[in-house]
Scaffold this motif. Structure first.
Motif, PDB file in Angstrom:
ATOM      1  N   ASN A  42       2.698 -18.327  50.134  1.00 37.98           N
ATOM      2  CA  ASN A  42       1.984 -19.600  50.138  1.00 37.98           C
ATOM      3  C   ASN A  42       1.137 -19.758  51.397  1.00 37.98           C
ATOM      4  N   THR A  43       1.697 -19.378  52.530  1.00 30.28           N
ATOM      5  CA  THR A  43       0.948 -19.454  53.789  1.00 30.28           C
ATOM      6  C   THR A  43      -0.307 -18.605  53.727  1.00 30.28           C
ATOM      7  N   ALA A  95       7.414 -18.684  50.478  1.00 25.68           N
ATOM      8  CA  ALA A  95       6.703 -19.508  51.458  1.00 25.68           C
ATOM      9  C   ALA A  95       5.711 -18.674  52.249  1.00 25.68           C
ATOM     10  N   ASP A 122       9.454 -21.595  43.336  1.00 25.49           N
ATOM     11  CA  ASP A 122      10.341 -21.669  44.500  1.00 25.49           C
ATOM     12  C   ASP A 122      11.791 -21.760  44.036  1.00 25.49           C
ATOM     13  N   GLY A 126      -0.314 -26.364  52.184  1.00 25.34           N
ATOM     14  CA  GLY A 126       0.831 -25.812  51.478  1.00 25.34           C
ATOM     15  C   GLY A 126       1.947 -26.828  51.311  1.00 25.34           C
ATOM     16  N   VAL A 157      -1.323 -27.039  47.597  1.00 22.10           N
ATOM     17  CA  VAL A 157      -1.052 -25.698  47.080  1.00 22.10           C
ATOM     18  C   VAL A 157       0.464 -25.515  47.008  1.00 22.10           C
ATOM     19  N   LEU A 158       1.001 -25.525  45.775  1.00 18.89           N
ATOM     20  CA  LEU A 158       2.426 -25.375  45.559  1.00 18.89           C
ATOM     21  C   LEU A 158       2.723 -23.991  44.984  1.00 18.89           C
ATOM     22  N   HIS A 159       3.989 -23.688  44.822  1.00 22.96           N
ATOM     23  CA  HIS A 159       4.357 -22.348  44.358  1.00 22.96           C
ATOM     24  C   HIS A 159       5.717 -22.360  43.693  1.00 22.96           C
ATOM     25  N   HIS A 209       5.955 -27.040  49.697  1.00 27.58           N
ATOM     26  CA  HIS A 209       7.074 -26.242  49.198  1.00 27.58           C
ATOM     27  C   HIS A 209       7.997 -27.077  48.318  1.00 27.58           C
ATOM     28  N   HIS A 259       0.726 -21.552  42.544  1.00 24.35           N
ATOM     29  CA  HIS A 259       0.669 -20.103  42.360  1.00 24.35           C
ATOM     30  C   HIS A 259       2.051 -19.534  42.095  1.00 24.35           C
TER      31      HIS A 259
END
Length: 251
Positions: free
Chosen positions: A85-86, A82, A138, A101, A134-136, A103, A47
């Protein structure tokens, strides 16, 4: 062929991009309910940061390079993304999905803004066991800049190529790549110079729609097709039906 689906949820889909730090919980719950209907699909989610991270990265000028003077911005930016993400992981878990999650800040390394060290094999193994990584987007450490922002779109590229993904989808707040208000249904590298992709009018340090298409063209070069579609068409994309958006393919 690998059946794993790599899905990117745009930051503008899950946050209010004009309001710093505001998460769209209603939209997240709708997304989780849709994903729960396709729990049989091996899935990796990335995301965007939306309003959680972009303002911090911009305030501390992370993309201009990190020194002792602005190094505090690394932690501030990571904490913002983060936290989002949580929230995303919790909504997915509340819908009965085994989401975890992950990171990129931990264990990734970049050189002049591009990832040079980023493991993907464990993500595919997780997906095939029914676990949803589930990454994001960053902040990560960088050999040249000290630190840099790695967009969700760059993660999509690295993950999809790293695992030879079966399908890649970008769910956004627009119906696809637009030209004069109309969706361009298919894009390949030979026509990209003829398309005015514009730039995001919101606070976005990762390139807007142009950045997305450039990353996805690299996927097409590797033989992996991808799609950009409106979030309301997520179910159609997961089902393999017409999503009315843009497909980015080889020539």
């Amino acid at each position: 062929m690998n059946k794993t689906v790599v899905l990117k949820l745009g930051g503008s889909v899950i946050t209010e991009k004009q309001s710093a730090g505001v998460i769209n919980h209603t939209r997240l719950q709708e997304i989780a309910e849709t994903l729960a209907s396709y729990r049989h699909l091996p899935l990796i989610i990335i995301h965007g940061a939306g309003s959680c991270g972009h303002p911090e990265a911009q305030r501390f000028a992370i993309q201009s390079g990190v020194t002792h003077e602005n190094a505090v911005g690394v932690g501030e930016t990571h904490r913002a993304v983060a936290g989002l993400n949580t929230a995303v992981v919790q909504v997915l878990r509340d819908a009965g999905l085994d989401a975890v999650g992950i990171h990129p800040f931990c264990g990734s390394y970049a050189e002049n803004g591009r990832l040079i060290s980023f493991e993907t094999k464990h993500l595919d193994r997780m997906a095939n066991l029914g676990i949803i990584p589930v990454l994001h987007g960053d902040v990560v450490m960088d050999t040249e800049r000290g630190a840099c922002i790695i967009s969700g779109d760059q993660l999509v590229l690295n993950i999809a190529i790293g695992i030879s993904a079966g399908r890649v989808g970008l769910a956004t707040d627009v119906p696809g790549v637009l030209a004069k208000g109309n969706v361009i249904r298919k894009i390949h590298r030979s026509v990209i110079q003829e398309i005015d992709l514009g730039e995001s009018g919101k606070t976005d340090v990762t390139g807007g729609m142009r950045g997305k298409v450039e990353e996805l063209l690299s996927l097409a070069d590797a033989g992996i097709p991808s799609s950009i579609f409106h979030i309301e068409k997520l179910g159609d994309f997961l089902a393999g039906d017409d999503h009315s958006g843009t497909d980015i393919v080889e020539i």
